[in-house]
Design a protein around this motif. Sequence first.
Motif, PDB file in Angstrom:
ATOM      1  N   GLU A 122       0.831  -1.203   0.000  1.00 25.54           N
ATOM      2  CA  GLU A 122       0.000   0.000   0.000  1.00 25.54           C
ATOM      3  C   GLU A 122       0.869   1.257   0.000  1.00 25.54           C
ATOM      4  O   GLU A 122       0.500   2.266  -0.609  1.00 25.54           O
ATOM      5  N   ILE A 123       2.035   1.200   0.654  1.00 27.12           N
ATOM      6  CA  ILE A 123       2.931   2.362   0.664  1.00 27.12           C
ATOM      7  C   ILE A 123       3.542   2.577  -0.724  1.00 27.12           C
ATOM      8  O   ILE A 123       3.652   3.716  -1.198  1.00 27.12           O
ATOM      9  N   VAL A 124       3.952   1.492  -1.375  1.00 29.17           N
ATOM     10  CA  VAL A 124       4.506   1.604  -2.728  1.00 29.17           C
ATOM     11  C   VAL A 124       3.481   2.263  -3.650  1.00 29.17           C
ATOM     12  O   VAL A 124       3.807   3.164  -4.429  1.00 29.17           O
ATOM     13  N   SER A 125       2.225   1.828  -3.552  1.00 25.85           N
ATOM     14  CA  SER A 125       1.164   2.395  -4.389  1.00 25.85           C
ATOM     15  C   SER A 125       0.981   3.884  -4.101  1.00 25.85           C
ATOM     16  O   SER A 125       0.818   4.697  -5.028  1.00 25.85           O
ATOM     17  N   ASP A 152      10.120  -0.701 -11.001  1.00 17.47           N
ATOM     18  CA  ASP A 152      11.227  -1.576 -10.582  1.00 17.47           C
ATOM     19  C   ASP A 152      10.961  -2.160  -9.196  1.00 17.47           C
ATOM     20  O   ASP A 152      11.291  -3.312  -8.922  1.00 17.47           O
ATOM     21  N   VAL A 153      10.376  -1.349  -8.334  1.00 16.93           N
ATOM     22  CA  VAL A 153      10.048  -1.832  -6.984  1.00 16.93           C
ATOM     23  C   VAL A 153       8.931  -2.874  -7.084  1.00 16.93           C
ATOM     24  O   VAL A 153       9.001  -3.947  -6.485  1.00 16.93           O
ATOM     25  N   LYS A 154       7.911  -2.578  -7.850  1.00 15.61           N
ATOM     26  CA  LYS A 154       6.747  -3.461  -7.963  1.00 15.61           C
ATOM     27  C   LYS A 154       7.095  -4.798  -8.610  1.00 15.61           C
ATOM     28  O   LYS A 154       6.419  -5.813  -8.363  1.00 15.61           O
ATOM     29  N   ARG A 155       8.144  -4.818  -9.407  1.00 12.23           N
ATOM     30  CA  ARG A 155       8.544  -6.066 -10.086  1.00 12.23           C
ATOM     31  C   ARG A 155       9.494  -6.916  -9.242  1.00 12.23           C
ATOM     32  O   ARG A 155       9.866  -8.018  -9.651  1.00 12.23           O
ATOM     33  N   HIS A 156       9.898  -6.417  -8.088  1.00 18.55           N
ATOM     34  CA  HIS A 156      10.809  -7.204  -7.246  1.00 18.55           C
ATOM     35  C   HIS A 156      10.119  -8.488  -6.782  1.00 18.55           C
ATOM     36  O   HIS A 156       8.907  -8.532  -6.583  1.00 18.55           O
ATOM     37  N   ASP A 175      -1.222  -8.464  -7.183  1.00 17.06           N
ATOM     38  CA  ASP A 175      -1.947  -7.804  -8.268  1.00 17.06           C
ATOM     39  C   ASP A 175      -2.057  -6.333  -7.879  1.00 17.06           C
ATOM     40  O   ASP A 175      -2.804  -5.977  -6.967  1.00 17.06           O
ATOM     41  N   TRP A 176      -1.325  -5.486  -8.571  1.00 20.07           N
ATOM     42  CA  TRP A 176      -1.240  -4.082  -8.161  1.00 20.07           C
ATOM     43  C   TRP A 176      -2.527  -3.317  -8.391  1.00 20.07           C
ATOM     44  O   TRP A 176      -2.791  -2.313  -7.724  1.00 20.07           O
ATOM     45  N   ASP A 177      -3.371  -3.795  -9.302  1.00 22.68           N
ATOM     46  CA  ASP A 177      -4.699  -3.184  -9.449  1.00 22.68           C
ATOM     47  C   ASP A 177      -5.534  -3.449  -8.201  1.00 22.68           C
ATOM     48  O   ASP A 177      -6.286  -2.570  -7.742  1.00 22.68           O
ATOM     49  N   ASP A 178      -5.386  -4.644  -7.627  1.00 26.93           N
ATOM     50  CA  ASP A 178      -6.101  -4.973  -6.389  1.00 26.93           C
ATOM     51  C   ASP A 178      -5.601  -4.112  -5.228  1.00 26.93           C
ATOM     52  O   ASP A 178      -6.390  -3.729  -4.351  1.00 26.93           O
ATOM     53  N   VAL A 179      -4.301  -3.823  -5.226  1.00 22.64           N
ATOM     54  CA  VAL A 179      -3.749  -2.949  -4.177  1.00 22.64           C
ATOM     55  C   VAL A 179      -4.380  -1.567  -4.284  1.00 22.64           C
ATOM     56  O   VAL A 179      -4.876  -1.009  -3.298  1.00 22.64           O
ATOM     57  N   LYS A 203      -8.440  -4.068  -2.496  1.00 23.07           N
ATOM     58  CA  LYS A 203      -9.092  -5.376  -2.462  1.00 23.07           C
ATOM     59  C   LYS A 203      -8.311  -6.410  -1.658  1.00 23.07           C
ATOM     60  O   LYS A 203      -8.815  -7.496  -1.386  1.00 23.07           O
ATOM     61  N   LEU A 204      -7.052  -6.089  -1.300  1.00 13.85           N
ATOM     62  CA  LEU A 204      -6.286  -7.016  -0.475  1.00 13.85           C
ATOM     63  C   LEU A 204      -6.856  -7.011   0.938  1.00 13.85           C
ATOM     64  O   LEU A 204      -7.317  -5.977   1.435  1.00 13.85           O
ATOM     65  N   LYS A 205      -6.800  -8.154   1.598  1.00 12.94           N
ATOM     66  CA  LYS A 205      -7.352  -8.274   2.946  1.00 12.94           C
ATOM     67  C   LYS A 205      -6.351  -7.756   3.971  1.00 12.94           C
ATOM     68  O   LYS A 205      -5.256  -8.288   4.095  1.00 12.94           O
ATOM     69  N   PRO A 206      -6.698  -6.712   4.721  1.00 11.08           N
ATOM     70  CA  PRO A 206      -5.760  -6.170   5.726  1.00 11.08           C
ATOM     71  C   PRO A 206      -5.491  -7.181   6.840  1.00 11.08           C
ATOM     72  O   PRO A 206      -6.409  -7.893   7.266  1.00 11.08           O
TER      73      PRO A 206
END
Length: 235
Positions: free
Chosen positions: A32-35, A173-177, A184-188, A192-195
């Motif tokens: 969530e921070i990366v996003s 580059d960070v997201k591909r690590h 799934d970054w769209d879900d982020v 939609k990710l479960k906290p």
Amino acid sequence: MLFEYVCGGELFSYLRNAGKFSLPSGLFYACEIVSALEYLHSLSVVYRDLKPENLLLDRDGHLKITDFGFAKKLTDRTWTLCGTPEYLAPEIIQSKGHNKAVDWWALGILIYEMLAGYPPFFDDNPFGIYEKILGGRMEWPRPMDPVAKDLIKKLLTQDRTKRLGNMKNGAEDVKRHRFFKNIDWDDVYDKKLKPPIVPKVNFDGDTRNFDDYPENNWRSTASVSETDCAAFNDF
């Protein structure tokens, strides 16, 4: 600038109560921070104060970044010394001029602290912290997930031109690590990710998740002396 009331409390409180977070919990918050950083940087805004105290949980357990007092819109670099000692990037300490790369450094510090329970560079004296940051001296707790360790190392690269997040592909580059390989970054983005933590909240204005800082002792505080007051007469 006002936000709506965020009732879940500080990530700092949950981290201190837990001691440290599990790998899945650390992964969730890192995502969530990366996003959030990717969005801020797309607007040319550098945040400059990432730390657990400035990350709030909403009613559902998703993160909100708060306290934009050090945030700045950048066209190139800035030279202001600001931030929290444990989270300062080397280029801030050295007054070399800095840009959004400092946020990716701070993310590396935060991921380490979430997984270890303490920051990688620590000392009782701020200058001791700065020496350790510039010297790159850090110890790794056992156990530390090797993939998480690799991500942290690449975020805590002294040379900002080689720091993950600050190269040609930016946040991609960070997201591909490998640390984020199943994300799934769209879900982020769509939350939609479960906290891992859902705050206990009874109503929208519930304040139970924030620590209490009593302010009832101000009446007993001694007045400023005339000598001390005189020092400000010219201002």
